[in-house]
Design a protein around this motif. Sequence first.
Motif, short mmCIF file in Angstrom:
data_model
loop_
_atom_site.label_atom_id
_atom_site.label_comp_id
_atom_site.label_asym_id
_atom_site.label_seq_id
_atom_site.Cartn_x
_atom_site.Cartn_y
_atom_site.Cartn_z
N ASP A 104 87.08 31.78 -6.89
CA ASP A 104 86.54 32.45 -8.01
C ASP A 104 85.70 31.39 -8.78
N PRO A 105 84.42 32.01 -9.47
CA PRO A 105 83.74 31.01 -10.01
C PRO A 105 84.28 30.74 -11.30
N ILE A 106 84.92 31.33 -12.11
CA ILE A 106 85.37 31.31 -13.60
C ILE A 106 86.15 30.13 -13.55
N PRO A 107 87.26 29.89 -12.71
CA PRO A 107 88.09 28.77 -13.01
C PRO A 107 87.42 27.46 -12.38
N MET A 108 86.64 27.53 -11.43
CA MET A 108 86.07 26.52 -10.90
C MET A 108 84.73 25.96 -12.19
N SER A 109 84.43 26.82 -12.87
CA SER A 109 83.53 26.52 -14.12
C SER A 109 84.20 26.08 -15.30
N TYR A 111 86.98 24.45 -15.24
CA TYR A 111 87.61 23.08 -14.82
C TYR A 111 86.48 22.09 -15.23
N GLY A 112 85.06 22.34 -14.87
CA GLY A 112 84.16 21.62 -15.15
C GLY A 112 83.86 21.56 -16.50
N PHE A 113 84.13 22.50 -17.16
CA PHE A 113 83.83 22.62 -18.95
C PHE A 113 84.64 21.81 -19.59
N TYR A 156 78.17 17.79 -14.15
CA TYR A 156 79.31 18.81 -14.91
C TYR A 156 78.32 19.96 -15.22
N VAL A 157 77.10 20.02 -15.90
CA VAL A 157 76.30 21.25 -16.18
C VAL A 157 76.01 21.84 -14.88
N ALA A 158 75.66 21.18 -13.92
CA ALA A 158 75.17 21.69 -12.59
C ALA A 158 76.38 22.20 -11.91
N ALA A 159 77.66 21.67 -11.99
CA ALA A 159 78.73 22.34 -11.36
C ALA A 159 79.26 23.49 -12.03
N ALA A 171 82.97 21.94 -6.54
CA ALA A 171 84.16 20.88 -5.71
C ALA A 171 83.63 19.83 -5.16
N VAL A 172 82.43 19.98 -4.37
CA VAL A 172 81.89 18.80 -3.77
C VAL A 172 81.15 17.71 -5.14
N VAL A 173 80.73 18.45 -6.18
CA VAL A 173 80.03 17.78 -7.17
C VAL A 173 81.49 16.97 -8.02
N TYR A 174 82.55 17.77 -8.36
CA TYR A 174 83.43 16.96 -8.84
C TYR A 174 83.83 15.65 -8.17
N PHE A 175 84.04 15.90 -6.81
CA PHE A 175 84.57 14.92 -5.84
C PHE A 175 83.49 13.72 -6.04
N ALA A 176 82.09 14.02 -5.80
CA ALA A 176 81.21 13.09 -6.09
C ALA A 176 81.46 12.08 -7.48
N VAL A 177 81.53 12.84 -8.43
CA VAL A 177 81.56 12.23 -9.70
C VAL A 177 82.77 11.24 -9.79
#
Lengths: 199, 199, 199, 199
Positions: A104-109, A111-113, A156-159, A171-177
Amino acid sequence: MRTLERDRLEAFSDGVLAVIITIMVLELKVPHAGTLAALKPMIPTLLAYALSFTFVGIYWNNHHHLLRAAGGIDGTVMWANLHLLFWLSFIPFVTSWVGTHLTDPIPMSVYGFDLLMSAVAFSLLASSLVRANGPDSLLARQSGLDAKQIASVVAYVAAIAGAFVATWISAVVYFAVALMWLVPDRRLESAIVESQKGR
Amino acid sequence: MRTLERDRLEAFSDGVLAVIITIMVLELKVPHAGTLAALKPMIPTLLAYALSFTFVGIYWNNHHHLLRAAGGIDGTVMWANLHLLFWLSFIPFVTSWVGTHLTDPIPMSVYGFDLLMSAVAFSLLASSLVRANGPDSLLARQSGLDAKQIASVVAYVAAIAGAFVATWISAVVYFAVALMWLVPDRRLESAIVESQKGR
Amino acid sequence: MRTLERDRLEAFSDGVLAVIITIMVLELKVPHAGTLAALKPMIPTLLAYALSFTFVGIYWNNHHHLLRAAGGIDGTVMWANLHLLFWLSFIPFVTSWVGTHLTDPIPMSVYGFDLLMSAVAFSLLASSLVRANGPDSLLARQSGLDAKQIASVVAYVAAIAGAFVATWISAVVYFAVALMWLVPDRRLESAIVESQKGR
Amino acid sequence: MRTLERDRLEAFSDGVLAVIITIMVLELKVPHAGTLAALKPMIPTLLAYALSFTFVGIYWNNHHHLLRAAGGIDGTVMWANLHLLFWLSFIPFVTSWVGTHLTDPIPMSVYGFDLLMSAVAFSLLASSLVRANGPDSLLARQSGLDAKQIASVVAYVAAIAGAFVATWISAVVYFAVALMWLVPDRRLESAIVESQKGR
């Protein structure tokens, strides 16, 4: 005196970070069967746990280096520090949500927020420490937004946006950061070393 | 010796406050769907969480300033401190109750009652510290009930009663009190500064 | 060196006691309605919570005085300390059980059994500290089972048995023991004062 | 400076270990009846709790001795330490799983796997400390894999496999390893004593 104040700020922050990093495990629901099949649906949750554990560890590490480089603290620093802890305190919540709703996009977003707000809060804390220590302090000369901090915010904004295309992108972005931050902040480390020399 | 005792009292209090401020997040039930609609009913709970986080932060801050201004502690101070922690320990419980029953007067009143008892306990702790340090101590000369403490108690009593008229009245009062306290206690800060000069 | 070791033992014990005293509140289930009627069935649980909070506070206080009177620690002291923390760690569990089954003899007995084992563990910790500091240490001269410790053990045994007659007997005994201990251990306090004089 | 860094690493680790050792009790579900019969099915869980409490205590003890013998720390040590805490943080989860599925091989194996990874992480932490302190440091001369560490790893691997023959084999192995470790690491203790003499 000032050092004592900083010590208590560090001790309280360490306490909060120690609880945050540990209570996340309470969100891991124990499987209802004693089989590998019962463990398999938990894999996203376990990966989210490992990622969040790493992020809290990164914040502990960077917080430690930042405070070590700083001389004194004041009331503004105290509240800037609590503001950082506030956003970090949501990590167990967003970790559990993203782990159980991986596609689901909302929880993933969200998380980044939370990571984005934590990064902003960390910058505000750094600024408040520079103000408390004066423009000529070692911290002021070494600090300021660096490439890693800017890259993190952009990521984070991109994710947050990317989650609406496909959640694996975020998910890939978070792991990369997280990987990028595993290397400690050399600027602050060298500031400490110089400050030691000067004594 | 006396300083060592105070240090351990601070360390234990910091530990308890760090756990209180962090375990509140465990009361946030993770939404059963990965949508914004599933997050919307949590907004009152999240606001109550933010408010309680701020109150615990205020208590940590004021506790820190009070202990810093105090020289020695005795058995009475230890129990007065535990009494304060007792009332603060209910904050996660009342926060969760008020967040899930926002329009019922009883949880909103009980929330204010817990804040009221915490404020009373803080005053008792301050009094016990004055007694332990003697009438001529810096703390005794600077301490005593001040306008902010009296205003808080009056506000809490008003909010406890006001909840039976409309719960939003109490909510507004609690947020107003929190805002008032975000400014640190200048009297105690100046006492510390003077005490530093004297050394 | 020895002092550093004692400091870390104290810091770890404070951490565990801070978590024990605070997570008990997580066992308080938030009422499903926002009414006083929904709060009423929780009264036994809340009283049990207040009692257990007091007992953990007593142990923190006595632990603090005991360690303060002791000079050095060794491996046996470390394990004796963990043994004490083990029995104290069950307090949230037995508190929750007794609070929800107030008229059943078994939970009321088991509550007393946990207090009994904690008292025994505290005595063993005191003995191990005396052994580590030698027969001529201040601690050795002042320590040994005193009237309050013996009275507590007798009271716990009576309450464990008494629960099978009527559970309120045990409840009264537990509250009486807590009251008795609210007065700090004067013997250890005077040992510390003397030790200060000697320096 | 270096000592301050080590102190904060110890304080954070103590905080995490204190939370781990204490929140395990939250996994103990309070029996739904106030009878001994309701407590009986909890016996495996309680034994698993006691075993895991002992293991976390052993790690706290050994961690304490290892850090005490070490002089300085660096960034690698910080991450090696977090890596150890990561595997230890799963102990409440695997304890709860093994306690509720005592006769299933998978939870019993996974429990051993977590202990194995913790042992490996502890060795990596020790290595990183040796690297940070140089080949001529006291730690380097005294450290290295010893018989007890090798025996533990062999035992964990045997228990992970043995669970598929009979789960009680693994349980016996885990208790045996815990017993073996209850004796503190003499090598490190003597290193500390020597280091004290040299000052």
